[in-house]
Design a protein around this motif. Structure first.
Motif, PDB file in Angstrom:
ATOM      1  N   UNK A  10       0.867  -1.101  -0.320  1.00  0.00           N
ATOM      2  CA  UNK A  10       0.140   0.473   0.041  1.00  0.00           C
ATOM      3  C   UNK A  10       1.257   1.387  -0.141  1.00  0.00           C
ATOM      4  N   UNK A  11       1.714   1.257   0.749  1.00  0.00           N
ATOM      5  CA  UNK A  11       2.795   2.195   0.672  1.00  0.00           C
ATOM      6  C   UNK A  11       3.376   2.775  -0.625  1.00  0.00           C
ATOM      7  N   UNK A  12       3.993   1.534  -1.284  1.00  0.00           N
ATOM      8  CA  UNK A  12       4.786   1.686  -2.579  1.00  0.00           C
ATOM      9  C   UNK A  12       3.907   1.892  -3.853  1.00  0.00           C
ATOM     10  N   UNK A  13       2.723   1.430  -3.631  1.00  0.00           N
ATOM     11  CA  UNK A  13       1.583   2.281  -4.272  1.00  0.00           C
ATOM     12  C   UNK A  13       1.323   3.809  -4.182  1.00  0.00           C
ATOM     13  N   UNK A  14       1.203   4.204  -3.402  1.00  0.00           N
ATOM     14  CA  UNK A  14       1.012   6.113  -2.964  1.00  0.00           C
ATOM     15  C   UNK A  14       2.350   5.789  -2.877  1.00  0.00           C
ATOM     16  N   UNK A  74       6.319  -2.871  -5.232  1.00  0.00           N
ATOM     17  CA  UNK A  74       4.848  -3.502  -5.082  1.00  0.00           C
ATOM     18  C   UNK A  74       5.016  -4.407  -6.027  1.00  0.00           C
ATOM     19  N   UNK A  75       5.384  -4.950  -7.302  1.00  0.00           N
ATOM     20  CA  UNK A  75       5.559  -6.204  -7.540  1.00  0.00           C
ATOM     21  C   UNK A  75       6.429  -7.094  -6.680  1.00  0.00           C
ATOM     22  N   UNK A  76       7.018  -6.985  -5.612  1.00  0.00           N
ATOM     23  CA  UNK A  76       7.419  -7.924  -4.761  1.00  0.00           C
ATOM     24  C   UNK A  76       6.724  -8.384  -3.612  1.00  0.00           C
ATOM     25  N   UNK A  77       6.023  -7.702  -4.114  1.00  0.00           N
ATOM     26  CA  UNK A  77       4.849  -7.900  -2.004  1.00  0.00           C
ATOM     27  C   UNK A  77       3.522  -8.264  -2.555  1.00  0.00           C
ATOM     28  N   UNK A  78       3.068  -7.790  -4.336  1.00  0.00           N
ATOM     29  CA  UNK A  78       2.003  -8.729  -4.900  1.00  0.00           C
ATOM     30  C   UNK A  78       2.556  -9.386  -4.893  1.00  0.00           C
ATOM     31  N   UNK A  79       3.666 -10.445  -5.612  1.00  0.00           N
ATOM     32  CA  UNK A  79       3.947 -11.922  -6.016  1.00  0.00           C
ATOM     33  C   UNK A  79       4.279 -12.531  -4.352  1.00  0.00           C
ATOM     34  N   UNK A  80       4.352 -12.055  -3.162  1.00  0.00           N
ATOM     35  CA  UNK A  80       4.341 -12.828  -2.807  1.00  0.00           C
ATOM     36  C   UNK A  80       3.530 -12.840  -1.011  1.00  0.00           C
ATOM     37  N   UNK A 139      -5.016   4.915   3.824  1.00  0.00           N
ATOM     38  CA  UNK A 139      -5.815   6.450   4.662  1.00  0.00           C
ATOM     39  C   UNK A 139      -4.871   7.837   4.798  1.00  0.00           C
ATOM     40  N   UNK A 140      -3.518   7.268   5.951  1.00  0.00           N
ATOM     41  CA  UNK A 140      -2.554   8.250   5.923  1.00  0.00           C
ATOM     42  C   UNK A 140      -1.643   8.147   4.772  1.00  0.00           C
ATOM     43  N   UNK A 141      -1.692   6.582   3.761  1.00  0.00           N
ATOM     44  CA  UNK A 141       0.219   7.222   2.565  1.00  0.00           C
ATOM     45  C   UNK A 141      -0.569   8.001   1.819  1.00  0.00           C
ATOM     46  N   UNK A 142      -1.994   7.751   1.150  1.00  0.00           N
ATOM     47  CA  UNK A 142      -3.318   8.059   0.128  1.00  0.00           C
ATOM     48  C   UNK A 142      -3.718   9.289   0.564  1.00  0.00           C
ATOM     49  N   UNK A 143      -3.938   9.328   2.020  1.00  0.00           N
ATOM     50  CA  UNK A 143      -3.972  10.851   2.661  1.00  0.00           C
ATOM     51  C   UNK A 143      -3.120  12.244   1.536  1.00  0.00           C
ATOM     52  N   UNK A 144      -2.381  11.552   2.043  1.00  0.00           N
ATOM     53  CA  UNK A 144      -0.653  12.246   2.299  1.00  0.00           C
ATOM     54  C   UNK A 144      -0.647  12.905   0.796  1.00  0.00           C
ATOM     55  N   UNK A 145      -0.948  11.818  -0.257  1.00  0.00           N
ATOM     56  CA  UNK A 145      -0.552  12.174  -1.758  1.00  0.00           C
ATOM     57  C   UNK A 145      -1.945  12.605  -1.615  1.00  0.00           C
TER      58      UNK A 145
END
Length: 448
Positions: free
Chosen positions: A178-182, A210-216, A337-343
């Protein structure tokens, strides 16, 4: 703009595929070498589960960088910057130390030293903070030693923040995803929105992470078949820190002055992300809060800051009455909420609607957080509108089952069967034999 988006998507898909396909063989390898520590007092899972998931994640990282190096729009990142090589060097070192720790349980101080050395390797190759944008003042240039020390501190803090939150199935991988997506959305806007090439490495790092986390994640969701271990948690923490250092300390706010109406306005426009990244990251504010609270709690009790306990945020969610899956989803909610809210705030900092939306979602999050404290008396005619746990029949059946279980335990407790690593009692489809019965995990011995 369409061509870079397609190439980022290709890089993401390759990283996901490689990580996902490698995780299965890595799990079998971990079982074969006995990388399955005994249940500890702070653990939530009840059966030994193989670690070394970081091996697959490191393979995904290498595959993502290799593919990006051969793509037309992303090849310039490797030609104009040494940051991808610096990231790979530091990641390889911290990954190797993590693999050894997953198998042999390395001392915490040795791991801390390895984290500092990995950060130093990246600094020596140019991935360091050169300046800090200060709101309403402008850009403050740092001396070489100041930049190096700040870089090492940011890397170490981020690695340990991610490592601390890795306590539930799928929690660390999901929160970092989530953090890397934002972070990708923010870095992509800086690169293509303002035409600043210095933001290109951070954008690539976020896509690969993102790819590393989604694949795992498919292998790590509850019930987890494999854990990422320190080899994975320290690796993704370092990649996340590298992206933050790249875009915070390498992108000059003066380059945005032409578009934002002056240097001070440019710095103010980047305030919602820049300043939290230096403290060190808003996008992992939840792990950072957990890290700070753990240090304060342990030192207050006269313990070492590295002493393991069951006082982390995810442990407290379980104590409140949340299930394993719901505790993970609540942590996902707050991270998003925190990550996308900041962006969102960095894009439209003058919009009151964004502030109101964040406040409303925060209120919803608090209600979900405290939901187990309330057991509403649902009328029988409205039972079909609520989850099964709030229905009268379900509560009566649950109470009867608990009473029967307590009575059976008091009469004849079930003996615990021994567990042989790689033979029985292992989570997942490749385990052989019946699952083992374990005593209360709170009475298990702790090795750390």
């Amino acid at each position: 703009m369409g061509q870079p988006v397609r190439e980022y998507l290709l890089t993401l898909c390759v990283t996901v595929a490689v990580t996902y396909l490698l995780t299965g063989p890595v799990r079998k390898f971990a079982i074969a070498v006995g990388a399955m520590p005994a249940i500890r007092a702070r653990d939530v899972h009840r059966e030994p589960t193989p670690r070394l998931g970081g091996i697959a994640m490191f393979g995904g990282l290498c595959a993502g960088l290799l593919v990006a190096d051969h793509l037309q729009s992303l090849n310039g990142v490797f030609e104009l910057s040494n940051e991808p090589r610096a990231l790979l060097s530091g990641a390889a070192l911290i990954w190797l130390v993590g693999v050894l720790d997953d198998k042999f349980e390395i001392d915490a101080l040795i791991k801390l030293g390895a984290q500092m050395i990995s950060a130093g390797v990246m600094v020596m190759q140019g991935l360091t903070i050169l300046w800090i944008p200060v709101p309403f003042i402008g850009t403050v240039a740092l001396t070489q030693w100041q930049g190096n020390l700040l870089t090492v501190a940011l890397v170490v803090i981020t690695i340990n923040a991610v490592n601390f939150v890795d306590g539930l199935d799928g929690l660390a991988a999901g929160m970092v995803c989530i953090a890397s997506c934002a972070f990708f959305l923010y870095a992509y806007r800086i690169w293509f929105g303002y035409g600043i090439e210095a933001a290109a490495p951070a954008t690539l790092f976020a896509a690969i992470l993102m790819g590393m986390c989604l694949g795992f994640l498919p292998h790590n969701m509850h019930p987890a078949r494999i854990f990422m271990g320190d080899s994975g948690s320290m690796l993704i923490g370092l990649v996340l820190a590298a992206g933050a250092i790249s875009i915070t300390g390498q992108v000059d706010p003066d380059a945005m002055a032409l578009f934002a109406g002056g240097e001070r306005n440019a710095t103010h426009a980047m305030l919602p992300v820049f300043i939290p990244l230096l403290l060190p990251l808003t996008i992992i504010a939840i792990p950072m809060a957990d890290l700070i609270l753990a240090i304060v709690r342990r030192t207050w009790n006269g313990q070492s800051p590295f002493a393991a306990d069951r006082g982390h945020l995810h442990h407290r969610l379980l104590e409140l009455g949340h299930s394993h899956s719901r505790a993970v989803l609540i942590m996902y909610f707050w991270s998003g909420l925190i990550a996308f809210g900041a962006v969102a705030y960095s894009v439209h900092s003058t919009s009151m609607w964004i502030v109101l939306a964040i406040a409303a979602l925060s209120a919803v999050g608090l209600i979900l957080l405290l939901l187990p404290r309330f057991t509403p008396r649902t009328p029988r005619w409205a039972e079909f509108l609520v989850p099964p746990r709030y229905r009268h029949s379900a509560r009566r059946a649950e109470a009867a089952a608990e009473a029967a279980a307590r009575e059976a335990t008091a009469i004849e407790p079930a003996p615990a069967r021994p567990v042989v690593a790689g033979v029985s009692g292992v989570n997942g489809a490749t385990a052989v034999g019946a699952r083992s019965s374990f005593p209360d995990r709170r009475k298990a011995e702790s090795t750390r």
